[in-house]
Design an enzyme around this catalytic site. Structure first.
Site, mmCIF file in Angstrom:
data_model
loop_
_atom_site.group_PDB
_atom_site.id
_atom_site.type_symbol
_atom_site.label_atom_id
_atom_site.label_comp_id
_atom_site.label_asym_id
_atom_site.label_seq_id
_atom_site.Cartn_x
_atom_site.Cartn_y
_atom_site.Cartn_z
ATOM 1 N N GLU A 1 5.035 -10.154 15.419
ATOM 2 C CA GLU A 1 4.533 -10.643 16.700
ATOM 3 C C GLU A 1 4.972 -12.101 16.897
ATOM 4 O O GLU A 1 5.443 -12.492 17.963
ATOM 5 C CB GLU A 1 3.008 -10.519 16.723
ATOM 6 C CG GLU A 1 2.430 -10.620 18.116
ATOM 7 C CD GLU A 1 0.920 -10.416 18.109
ATOM 8 O OE1 GLU A 1 0.368 -10.026 17.062
ATOM 9 O OE2 GLU A 1 0.309 -10.660 19.158
ATOM 10 N N ARG B 1 0.807 -1.221 0.000
ATOM 11 C CA ARG B 1 0.000 0.000 0.000
ATOM 12 C C ARG B 1 0.842 1.274 0.000
ATOM 13 O O ARG B 1 0.341 2.345 -0.331
ATOM 14 C CB ARG B 1 -1.013 -0.035 1.145
ATOM 15 C CG ARG B 1 -2.170 -0.988 0.843
ATOM 16 C CD ARG B 1 -3.222 -0.976 1.934
ATOM 17 N NE ARG B 1 -2.716 -1.440 3.196
ATOM 18 C CZ ARG B 1 -2.601 -2.719 3.562
ATOM 19 N NH1 ARG B 1 -2.981 -3.671 2.734
ATOM 20 N NH2 ARG B 1 -2.122 -3.060 4.734
HETATM 21 P P1 AMP Z 1 4.402 -2.372 11.368
HETATM 22 O O1 AMP Z 1 5.677 -2.915 10.747
HETATM 23 O O2 AMP Z 1 3.984 -3.138 12.569
HETATM 24 O O3 AMP Z 1 4.505 -0.883 11.623
HETATM 25 O O4 AMP Z 1 3.228 -2.625 10.332
HETATM 26 C C1 AMP Z 1 3.030 -1.756 9.272
HETATM 27 C C2 AMP Z 1 2.595 -2.464 8.044
HETATM 28 O O5 AMP Z 1 1.550 -3.390 8.278
HETATM 29 C C3 AMP Z 1 2.060 -1.471 7.040
HETATM 30 O O6 AMP Z 1 2.594 -1.790 5.751
HETATM 31 C C4 AMP Z 1 0.556 -1.633 7.088
HETATM 32 O O7 AMP Z 1 0.018 -1.595 5.772
HETATM 33 C C5 AMP Z 1 0.317 -2.975 7.723
HETATM 34 N N1 AMP Z 1 -0.651 -2.934 8.859
HETATM 35 C C6 AMP Z 1 -0.362 -3.221 10.152
HETATM 36 N N2 AMP Z 1 -1.449 -3.134 10.935
HETATM 37 C C7 AMP Z 1 -2.467 -2.758 10.123
HETATM 38 C C8 AMP Z 1 -3.876 -2.485 10.342
HETATM 39 N N3 AMP Z 1 -4.457 -2.570 11.557
HETATM 40 N N4 AMP Z 1 -4.630 -2.105 9.264
HETATM 41 C C9 AMP Z 1 -4.063 -1.996 8.035
HETATM 42 N N5 AMP Z 1 -2.760 -2.265 7.776
HETATM 43 C C10 AMP Z 1 -1.958 -2.637 8.793
#
Ligand code: AMP
Length: 171
Positions: free
Chosen positions: A96, A59
């Site tokens: 996680e 995205r």
């Molecule tokens: P992080 O590495 O944990 O910051 O996760 C970020 C990535 O996971 C991004 O590319 C987001 O598109 C996706 N992502 C994580 N949680 C969500 C959520 N609740 N809704 C949509 N996309 C998410």
């Protein structure tokens, strides 16, 4: 700032039970909301020198090229492993449960490049930090991060301490 929130669709239990998914397709389909989103990203970084905008699959690819175009910068895709055809550098990060990896072409960043990293959402910050490490390993400098959505109840911003982090919508 919070006006854009009205265009985000919250989908419970996607892609698995217990996850609240922030769906941006409802924002993308609205001409004004799409324009406001891109314009705000651009405004945050318009005063900075930006040579490349990195978009994180998948995205991040929606906004990064348009932001790059408006900042007179190039666009660099960060992809999931095995998708890039040429010599690539890989960075792993913790999930996680388990780990994941992302890749970037070795010649995508030139030493000294000022690089903006864009994604739709920051949760734990693991993906964004991994992208920053790759940029820096190739000799680039991280000019900042831009996210459409920031989940402030997770420690993403702390993980990116020391960098400029801009987000348009916060939960
Ligand atoms: P992080 O590495 O944990 O910051 O996760 C970020 C990535 O996971 C991004 O590319 C987001 O598109 C996706 N992502 C994580 N949680 C969500 C959520 N609740 N809704 C949509 N996309 C998410």
């Amino acid at each position: 700032m919070e006006d854009l929130k009205a265009y985000i669709r919250e989908v419970p239990d996607f892609p698995k039970p217990g996850i609240l998914f922030y769906d941006i397709t409802t924002l993308l389909q609205n001409p004004l909301a799409l324009r406001m989103t891109v314009d705000r990203f651009v405004w945050f970084f318009a005063q900075k020198q930006v040579d490349k905008v990195v978009g994180i699959e998948s995205r991040g690819f929606i906004f990064a090229p348009t932001v790059a175009y408006n900042l007179n910068a190039g666009f660099v895709p960060v992809r999931k492993p095995g998708k890039l055809p040429y010599h690539a550098t890989r960075q792993s990060y913790d999930l996680e449960y388990g780990t994941d990896s992302i890749e970037m072409h070795n010649d995508a960043i030139q030493p000294g490049d000022q690089v903006l990293i864009v994604d739709d959402l920051i949760a734990t910050g693991g993906t964004a930090l991994a992208a920053a490490k790759m940029v820096e390993s190739l000799g680039g400098k991280v000019a900042g991060f831009g996210f459409l959505i920031e989940l402030t109840f997770l420690p993403g911003r702390q993980k990116l301490q020391g960098y400029e982090v801009e987000s348009l919508i916060r939960y």
